[in-house]
Motif scaffolding. Structure first.
Motif, PDB file in Angstrom:
ATOM      1  N   UNK A 496      49.107  62.972  65.389  1.00  0.00           N
ATOM      2  CA  UNK A 496      49.668  61.650  65.700  1.00  0.00           C
ATOM      3  C   UNK A 496      49.216  61.195  67.084  1.00  0.00           C
ATOM      4  N   UNK A 497      49.262  59.882  67.309  1.00  0.00           N
ATOM      5  CA  UNK A 497      48.874  59.245  68.569  1.00  0.00           C
ATOM      6  C   UNK A 497      47.398  59.449  68.874  1.00  0.00           C
ATOM      7  N   UNK A 498      46.616  59.672  67.823  1.00  0.00           N
ATOM      8  CA  UNK A 498      45.181  59.834  67.965  1.00  0.00           C
ATOM      9  C   UNK A 498      44.500  58.488  67.784  1.00  0.00           C
ATOM     10  N   UNK A 499      43.434  58.251  68.558  1.00  0.00           N
ATOM     11  CA  UNK A 499      42.729  56.967  68.453  1.00  0.00           C
ATOM     12  C   UNK A 499      42.025  56.827  67.107  1.00  0.00           C
ATOM     13  N   UNK A 500      41.713  57.949  66.467  1.00  0.00           N
ATOM     14  CA  UNK A 500      40.983  57.909  65.201  1.00  0.00           C
ATOM     15  C   UNK A 500      41.946  58.005  64.029  1.00  0.00           C
ATOM     16  N   UNK A 501      41.492  57.467  62.910  1.00  0.00           N
ATOM     17  CA  UNK A 501      42.303  57.494  61.693  1.00  0.00           C
ATOM     18  C   UNK A 501      41.437  57.972  60.541  1.00  0.00           C
ATOM     19  N   UNK A 502      42.076  58.585  59.570  1.00  0.00           N
ATOM     20  CA  UNK A 502      41.396  58.958  58.332  1.00  0.00           C
ATOM     21  C   UNK A 502      42.057  58.169  57.213  1.00  0.00           C
ATOM     22  N   UNK A 503      41.363  57.158  56.728  1.00  0.00           N
ATOM     23  CA  UNK A 503      41.931  56.325  55.674  1.00  0.00           C
ATOM     24  C   UNK A 503      41.363  56.738  54.328  1.00  0.00           C
ATOM     25  N   UNK A 504      42.136  56.508  53.305  1.00  0.00           N
ATOM     26  CA  UNK A 504      41.719  56.851  51.953  1.00  0.00           C
ATOM     27  C   UNK A 504      42.134  55.724  51.015  1.00  0.00           C
ATOM     28  N   UNK A 505      41.378  55.568  49.950  1.00  0.00           N
ATOM     29  CA  UNK A 505      41.730  54.611  48.904  1.00  0.00           C
ATOM     30  C   UNK A 505      42.349  55.340  47.730  1.00  0.00           C
ATOM     31  N   UNK A 506      43.472  54.833  47.238  1.00  0.00           N
ATOM     32  CA  UNK A 506      44.164  55.513  46.138  1.00  0.00           C
ATOM     33  C   UNK A 506      44.570  54.499  45.076  1.00  0.00           C
ATOM     34  N   UNK A 507      44.820  55.040  43.879  1.00  0.00           N
ATOM     35  CA  UNK A 507      45.533  54.294  42.842  1.00  0.00           C
ATOM     36  C   UNK A 507      46.740  55.130  42.417  1.00  0.00           C
ATOM     37  N   UNK A 508      47.794  54.465  42.010  1.00  0.00           N
ATOM     38  CA  UNK A 508      48.979  55.143  41.483  1.00  0.00           C
ATOM     39  C   UNK A 508      48.930  55.154  39.962  1.00  0.00           C
ATOM     40  N   UNK A 516      38.482  47.995  42.523  1.00  0.00           N
ATOM     41  CA  UNK A 516      38.440  47.959  43.985  1.00  0.00           C
ATOM     42  C   UNK A 516      39.481  46.999  44.534  1.00  0.00           C
ATOM     43  N   UNK A 517      39.820  45.940  43.739  1.00  0.00           N
ATOM     44  CA  UNK A 517      40.826  44.992  44.206  1.00  0.00           C
ATOM     45  C   UNK A 517      42.232  45.590  44.183  1.00  0.00           C
ATOM     46  N   UNK A 518      42.496  46.509  43.278  1.00  0.00           N
ATOM     47  CA  UNK A 518      43.841  47.085  43.191  1.00  0.00           C
ATOM     48  C   UNK A 518      43.971  48.390  43.979  1.00  0.00           C
ATOM     49  N   UNK A 519      42.868  48.854  44.564  1.00  0.00           N
ATOM     50  CA  UNK A 519      42.927  50.095  45.334  1.00  0.00           C
ATOM     51  C   UNK A 519      43.812  49.913  46.565  1.00  0.00           C
ATOM     52  N   UNK A 520      44.655  50.877  46.833  1.00  0.00           N
ATOM     53  CA  UNK A 520      45.554  50.873  47.992  1.00  0.00           C
ATOM     54  C   UNK A 520      44.919  51.716  49.093  1.00  0.00           C
ATOM     55  N   UNK A 521      44.771  51.142  50.264  1.00  0.00           N
ATOM     56  CA  UNK A 521      44.169  51.874  51.375  1.00  0.00           C
ATOM     57  C   UNK A 521      45.274  52.258  52.372  1.00  0.00           C
ATOM     58  N   UNK A 576      55.151  61.664  40.117  1.00  0.00           N
ATOM     59  CA  UNK A 576      54.084  60.694  39.859  1.00  0.00           C
ATOM     60  C   UNK A 576      52.769  61.226  40.378  1.00  0.00           C
ATOM     61  N   UNK A 577      51.683  60.624  39.876  1.00  0.00           N
ATOM     62  CA  UNK A 577      50.363  61.119  40.208  1.00  0.00           C
ATOM     63  C   UNK A 577      49.591  60.066  41.026  1.00  0.00           C
ATOM     64  N   UNK A 578      48.745  60.576  41.906  1.00  0.00           N
ATOM     65  CA  UNK A 578      47.907  59.742  42.772  1.00  0.00           C
ATOM     66  C   UNK A 578      46.452  60.076  42.503  1.00  0.00           C
ATOM     67  N   UNK A 579      45.644  59.040  42.283  1.00  0.00           N
ATOM     68  CA  UNK A 579      44.197  59.217  42.139  1.00  0.00           C
ATOM     69  C   UNK A 579      43.573  58.787  43.470  1.00  0.00           C
ATOM     70  N   UNK A 580      42.930  59.711  44.170  1.00  0.00           N
ATOM     71  CA  UNK A 580      42.410  59.435  45.508  1.00  0.00           C
ATOM     72  C   UNK A 580      40.890  59.435  45.490  1.00  0.00           C
ATOM     73  N   UNK A 581      40.306  58.326  46.039  1.00  0.00           N
ATOM     74  CA  UNK A 581      38.857  58.236  46.185  1.00  0.00           C
ATOM     75  C   UNK A 581      38.208  57.559  45.008  1.00  0.00           C
ATOM     76  N   UNK A 582      37.206  56.699  45.312  1.00  0.00           N
ATOM     77  CA  UNK A 582      36.515  56.011  44.230  1.00  0.00           C
ATOM     78  C   UNK A 582      35.246  56.755  43.815  1.00  0.00           C
ATOM     79  N   UNK A 583      34.789  57.703  44.653  1.00  0.00           N
ATOM     80  CA  UNK A 583      33.677  58.573  44.278  1.00  0.00           C
ATOM     81  C   UNK A 583      34.198  60.003  44.290  1.00  0.00           C
ATOM     82  N   UNK A 584      33.909  60.727  43.246  1.00  0.00           N
ATOM     83  CA  UNK A 584      34.452  62.082  43.091  1.00  0.00           C
ATOM     84  C   UNK A 584      35.965  62.078  43.315  1.00  0.00           C
ATOM     85  N   UNK A 585      36.701  61.255  42.569  1.00  0.00           N
ATOM     86  CA  UNK A 585      38.144  61.153  42.797  1.00  0.00           C
ATOM     87  C   UNK A 585      38.852  62.451  42.442  1.00  0.00           C
ATOM     88  N   UNK A 586      39.966  62.677  43.148  1.00  0.00           N
ATOM     89  CA  UNK A 586      40.828  63.817  42.833  1.00  0.00           C
ATOM     90  C   UNK A 586      42.196  63.256  42.457  1.00  0.00           C
TER      91      UNK A 586
END
Length: 798
Positions: A496-508, A516-521, A576-586
């Motif tokens: 926390x309080x780090x200048x950098x962030x790691x963002x991910x795109x997910x679907x529920x 891509x329009x419904x992806x949650x970042x 509930x399940x989360x699909x993370x990433x648009x390439x090689x999603x997990x």
């Protein structure tokens, strides 16, 4: 020269007046010069690049994420470089961490790989050696490095023979080909530069938004014009590529990127010192008026023997300017000391701190400001003092040497102005103080006491396989947790309080359409099971990640309370399940909900976040978090020894406690509040002196009246109340004007406040109470002195 000599003689005849006026102006001039030094060095001086006003950073602005700005996709960087007609040159860089294998030790070194035309875009070249050759931007030929001046001096003692030497980074050989110029802002972050081959997937692909892009505008092209061209490119990219849809580009000038939010803080402080200087000027003007009353006959006699009014004004202005120059000379060392003390106490609070210095330009400013102050202070007293004749002086001044009612009224007006300005300053300082207190009382969502953090640098050559990283961290955590005094230890890719962030795109799994329009970042952290316990993050529902969550078991995820509240308001997030990433999603199952905590800053509310298990989604590198039973800093050496016993080439850096992390994040609010508090205290002191001076003069001029009242039977308390009431009346007028002005001025500070509004009634009530109490004390002293005089003696004198 004769007028100057006369001024010096007049000062020597009244050294008390000269010293008092000079000290008052020294306070105002010292504060003004100190803030000017900061504004000039931080905001006004250009960055050390040729035509730095044409230098910009280009960032990606993601759609609907609220996650701030990010770097560019490598492919998008290439399109901007090749298609934009607004820029003279465009370059990119990829930040990275190297393990520097020195003689007998290893250390993590921050650096970057830079694209072609990087040095031409900056407009700088190495001061020793050379820049990279075109052929060195190719894969397999990119093993050259250039050192920053700071790294070169710290690690090699400034040895010029280092150019041409071989070094080892991440176990691979590199040739040192150059040294960058000193004092470049970019060396604050990057100590080593290497070529960036754009034919590599990590540089030119469409997967990671990690390319930081800098550009130099063409002559005559404005940021607005360049931005219009960039948005056209963004729209075209969005129409061609799904992962660019909704993204835009945002340009930020190099200076704005460097100074950040401190710009508004410094201008607010500049306005504050302007108020302090005006109060000081009012005080000195009041002193000059009082001194002019004593010299009324002197001026009248000089006029009677042939001195013109212009000559009298000139003489009085020379005296006031001389006083101001003396005050400026006394204030200059105060400014130098103040700036040095500020940088020593909290160097992280100001950007460009390494370039802040007091030089001949600051000295020239102090001198010119002193001249202007002398004229401002002296112009009205000079005009009033020159408007005399011998007969008027004998009638008006009488035996008391009074300046008469007009002079009294003007001095009273000055006191009202001083109080009003002081009230505005104190109200602003009070709001910032209450805001800072609210920040320190915020519960960040984690427990900051007894927590030690250290970033770990793993060699890219040795730990390319993330499975090796996972096994290394598992061994490290097991051994660290076995140390005496350690309560919990975990790993995270970002603190926390780090200048950098790691963002991910997910679907529920509740979303029927996954585009891509419904992806949650949102924010994503990769953590080990004990991370939450080490940070003191509570479990709200379900379970934490566990050691049994392995690479060969179903993927699990933990979300924070903000995520669960937004997407599952009925409280049914678990399962509930989360699909993370648009390439090689997990795809992972939500098995737990943890308390939300503040990631970017203490002032920002928690954002939605997903946590994945380090054992299932490993990344290279990370930060070790240790919770201890006592002082965590005492564990640092034992943890370093444990680290070396596993792999002596893994380096620990940025070893700090969470308390230090939080304190550093509050450095700018603390700086604003502290400086404005100091200025408001000076303003309060000067305003109280102003009230005291006016009431003292009034009491002296009314000696005969007071003597008659006492002789006729007036009680001492009544007489004192009459005198104190005059001081409180002036204060009340100034207080009313000041509160109105503060209500208007503090609205400009609303963006700097937290947990308090600009119209906070407690702050205004406290400000009013302080000024009334100080004014009462300042008025009571001369009132008490006036009523202790012998009425018969006063009447005989009159």
């Amino acid at each position: 020269m004769s007028e100057l000599r006369y001024a010096f003689r007049a000062f020597f005849r009244q050294p008390g007046f000269t010293l008092a006026a000079a000290i008052v102006l020294a306070l105002g001039m010292g504060a003004t010069t100190a803030i000017y030094t900061l504004i000039r060095n931080v905001l006004l001086d250009p960055l050390p690049y040729p035509a730095s006003n044409r230098m910009v950073w280009i960032w990606n602005s993601p759609p609907r994420s609220g996650a701030g700005l990010s770097g560019l996709l490598g492919a998008d960087f290439l399109e901007i470089r090749d298609r934009s007609r607004s820029f003279e040159r465009v370059a990119g860089l990829l930040a990275r961490l190297w393990i520097f294998n020195g003689e007998g030790d290893s250390a993590a070194v921050t650096g970057a790989r830079v694209s072609e035309q990087f040095f031409e875009t900056l407009g700088v070249q190495p001061i020793a050696g050379r820049a990279f050759l075109p052929a060195e931007y190719s894969t397999g030929r990119d093993s050259e490095v250039i050192f920053s001046d700071r790294f070169w001096r710290r690690r090699f003692g400034g040895d010029p023979g280092v150019v041409g030497r071989h070094i080892v980074l991440d176990g691979a050989p590199y040739d040192v080909v150059g040294i960058m110029p000193p004092d470049l802002p970019i060396e604050e972050e990057f100590e080593i530069l290497a070529p960036l081959p754009m034919d590599q997937p990590y540089a030119a692909g469409r997967l990671y938004r990690t390319v930081r892009t800098l550009a130099r505008l063409k002559d005559g092209v404005t940021i607005a014009q360049a931005n219009a061209g960039l948005q056209s490119i963004a729209a075209d990219l969005g129409s061609r590529y799904a992962n660019d849809r909704g993204y835009s580009f945002q340009m930020v000038s190099f200076l704005d990127q460097e100074v950040g939010a401190v710009r508004s803080s410094l201008w607010i402080l500049a306005a504050a010192v302007a108020c302090v200087l005006l109060i000081a000027c009012s005080n000195v003007a009041s002193l000059l008026l009082a001194r002019g009353a004593v010299r009324l006959r002197e001026m009248a006699v000089r006029a009677a023997v042939g001195a013109t009014r212009a000559a009298l004004i000139r003489q009085l202005l020379i005296e006031s300017t001389l006083v101001a120059i003396i005050g400026g000379a006394m204030g200059y060392p105060l400014a130098v000391l103040g700036v040095r003390l500020l940088l020593a106490l909290d160097p992280r609070a100001l950007p460009r701190a390494q370039s802040i210095h007091v030089d001949a330009g600051v000295l020239a400013f102090a001198f010119l400001a002193s001249l202007a102050t002398g004229i401002i202070c002296g112009i009205v007293p000079a005009i009033r003092g020159s408007r005399v004749s011998l007969s008027e002086a004998l009638k008006e001044g009488g035996r008391s040497g009074s300046a008469g009612r007009p002079g009294n009224r003007f001095r009273a007006a000055l006191v009202v102005i001083e109080v009003a300005l002081g009230v505005m300053l104190m109200a602003g300082a009070g709001l910032l103080a209450r805001s800072f207190r609210a920040l320190t009382e915020v519960e960040p969502g984690y427990k900051i006491e007894n927590v030690l953090t250290m970033e770990l640098g793993l060699s890219a050559a040795r730990y390319q396989d993330t499975n090796l990283c996972r096994r290394f961290f598992e061994r490290l955590i097991d051994r660290v947790q076995a140390l005496s005094g350690v309560q919990a230890a975990g790993i995270t890719n970002l603190l926390p309080l780090n200048a950098y962030k790691n963002t991910a795109g997910i679907w529920l799994d509740t979303q029927p359409v996954r585009t891509s329009e419904t992806m949650i970042r949102l924010d994503n952290r990769v953590v080990s099971p004990e991370y939450f316990r080490a940070m003191g993050v509570p479990l709200i529902a379900g379970r934490f990640l566990a050691p049994t969550d392995r690479e060969d078991t179903p993927i699990v995820m933990v979300v924070n309370e903000a995520f669960a509240r937004e997407f599952f308001p009925r409280g049914d997030a678990l399962g509930h399940r989360i699909i993370m990433g648009d390439r090689n999603p997990v795809t992972g199952e939500i098995v737990g909900i943890v308390g939300s905590f503040r990631e970017s800053s203490i002032a920002e509310p928690p954002r939605r976040e997903v946590f994945t298990a380090y054992s299932q989604t490993p990344v290279r590198g990370g930060t070790l978090v240790i919770r201890s039973a006592a002082d965590p800093a005492a564990l640092a050496s034992a943890i370093r020894a444990t680290l070396a016993s596993i792999d002596q080439d893994v380096s620990a850096y940025n070893v700090r406690t969470m308390r230090q992390q939080v304190d550093d994040s509050l450095s700018q609010p603390r700086l604003r509040g502290a400086l404005l508090a100091v200025f408001s205290m000076v303003a309060l002191l000067l305003a109280s002196l102003g009230v005291y001076g006016v009431i003292s003069c009034a009491a002296v001029e009314r000696k005969q009246e007071i003597g008659i009242r006492v002789a006729l039977g007036a009680r001492i308390g009544q007489v004192r109340g009459m005198i104190v009431g005059e001081g409180l009346r002036l204060t009340a007028i100034g207080l009313a004007l000041g509160l109105i002005g503060a209500a208007a001025a503090t609205r400009l500070m609303q963006g700097l406040l937290f947990g308090v509004t600009a119209a906070d009634p407690i702050t205004y009530a406290a400000t009013a109470a302080i000024f009334i109490a100080v004014a009462f004390a300042a008025s009571y002293v001369p009132a008490r002195r006036a009523t202790r005089l012998d009425p018969l003696r006063v009447l005989r004198e009159e």
